[in-house]
Design a protein around this motif. Sequence first.
Motif, short mmCIF file in Angstrom:
data_model
loop_
_atom_site.label_atom_id
_atom_site.label_comp_id
_atom_site.label_asym_id
_atom_site.label_seq_id
_atom_site.Cartn_x
_atom_site.Cartn_y
_atom_site.Cartn_z
N TYR A 145 0.80 -1.22 0.00
CA TYR A 145 0.00 0.00 0.00
C TYR A 145 0.83 1.28 0.00
O TYR A 145 0.32 2.35 0.31
N ARG A 146 2.10 1.20 -0.37
CA ARG A 146 2.96 2.37 -0.25
C ARG A 146 2.59 3.50 -1.20
O ARG A 146 3.00 4.64 -0.98
N HIS A 147 1.84 3.20 -2.25
CA HIS A 147 1.44 4.25 -3.18
C HIS A 147 0.02 4.76 -2.91
O HIS A 147 -0.51 5.55 -3.69
N HIS A 148 -0.58 4.32 -1.82
CA HIS A 148 -1.93 4.76 -1.47
C HIS A 148 -1.89 5.89 -0.45
O HIS A 148 -0.90 6.09 0.26
N ASN A 149 -3.00 6.60 -0.38
CA ASN A 149 -3.19 7.62 0.65
C ASN A 149 -3.68 6.94 1.92
O ASN A 149 -4.69 6.24 1.90
N TYR A 150 -2.97 7.13 3.02
CA TYR A 150 -3.36 6.47 4.27
C TYR A 150 -2.96 7.34 5.46
O TYR A 150 -2.18 8.30 5.34
N LEU A 151 -3.48 6.99 6.60
CA LEU A 151 -3.10 7.62 7.86
C LEU A 151 -2.77 6.51 8.85
O LEU A 151 -3.56 5.59 9.04
N TYR A 152 -1.61 6.61 9.47
CA TYR A 152 -1.20 5.64 10.48
C TYR A 152 -0.82 6.40 11.74
O TYR A 152 0.02 7.30 11.70
N LYS A 153 -1.45 6.04 12.86
CA LYS A 153 -1.20 6.78 14.10
C LYS A 153 -1.25 5.85 15.30
O LYS A 153 -2.19 5.08 15.47
#
Length: 368
Positions: free
Chosen positions: A340-348
Amino acid sequence: MNKSISLLFAYRDRDHSRVFHSMKSLEKQTDKDFHVIFVDYGSSEKNSQTILNTLSEFNFVDYHYVAHPGLLWNKSKAFNYGIWKSKSDYIITADIDLIFHPEFVASAKRLAKPNNYTVFSYAYLQKEETTSDISNLKFSDLKPSHTGYITGSGLYPKPYLEKIHGFDEFYHFYGSEDEDLFIRLENAGLYKKEEERNMLAHQWHPRYPFEENNELSVQPKVSNIRRINLRHYQIARERKKVIPDNQEKWGVCYSKEDLNALLSPDVEYDLSNLSALVDHFINEELPSYKNKVVSVTFRKDKDQKSLKFFLRKMLKQNYQPLISLKEINDKILKKIIFEYRHHNYLYKIENDLRSIKFIIDLRNSSKN
């Protein structure tokens, strides 16, 4: 022939004073014909404003804020964005910790050749010297503890960076992205040169914690990442790659506005750290939500510390194995890196270290 040069910096949430010292040394260059592209890859709002104020003192700097704080640090993506923004014949990738000799730009222009790239020797400054006001010192007055070649900075003809699609964006956190670039440039036909003169001094900072750490922290870290990155580099070398896999498009970054697309998810999960729930969600349920924005929060099971849970575990009656949030962290981060490195995501990771939030937009990817 006049050679135009851009110095490219990648930054995220670092001490602004070391950036100031670096820019002050560039302000003292004997050759003023150069350009700085400063890429801020997802700093916090507070730090991005502070660094923008710092850089506003220098008219040779163009500041670009890209990505957003929910994305993992990726120097390759930051540098690739800067490569696209540069209009120069040659690009120097630079470390924000560097102090430049006043003749550095002039020397770089003499070194710049269309058929080779150049790496530089660093003089490593001592802690006491770095914590002082070094911006007013002469370069010759700096007293390094030692010198040595490092892969972090190089001088490259821009057409070759474009030919090989820049840095490989597989590499996350730290390690091997520069070595990977070198071997692909050489596979594409460039020759490597080493500048023997000491033209760069590196400001002291604590070493990045490369050692294995099995504890969860607010700052995302994934176990064994250096060896994963090293293996990726070894494959590129063995297969004599020129262009990275899965990188037909490159230099595209998400923005602050893209973060807004994640704040109203189509699907929301709230899961405990039961091993079966975690594995099934990550490997089966999440990929099934094509064209959706999916949010999941992983929490420690509420019964995990109860006497009832302990007895069930001991007696193996209706006991479901649990995994730690650190293990969940590593599973998600590796999924991001590999798929998923080319996707828009949020990790927190929450400050109390009791929950992890992951939101991803599966509707499309900036690289598709």
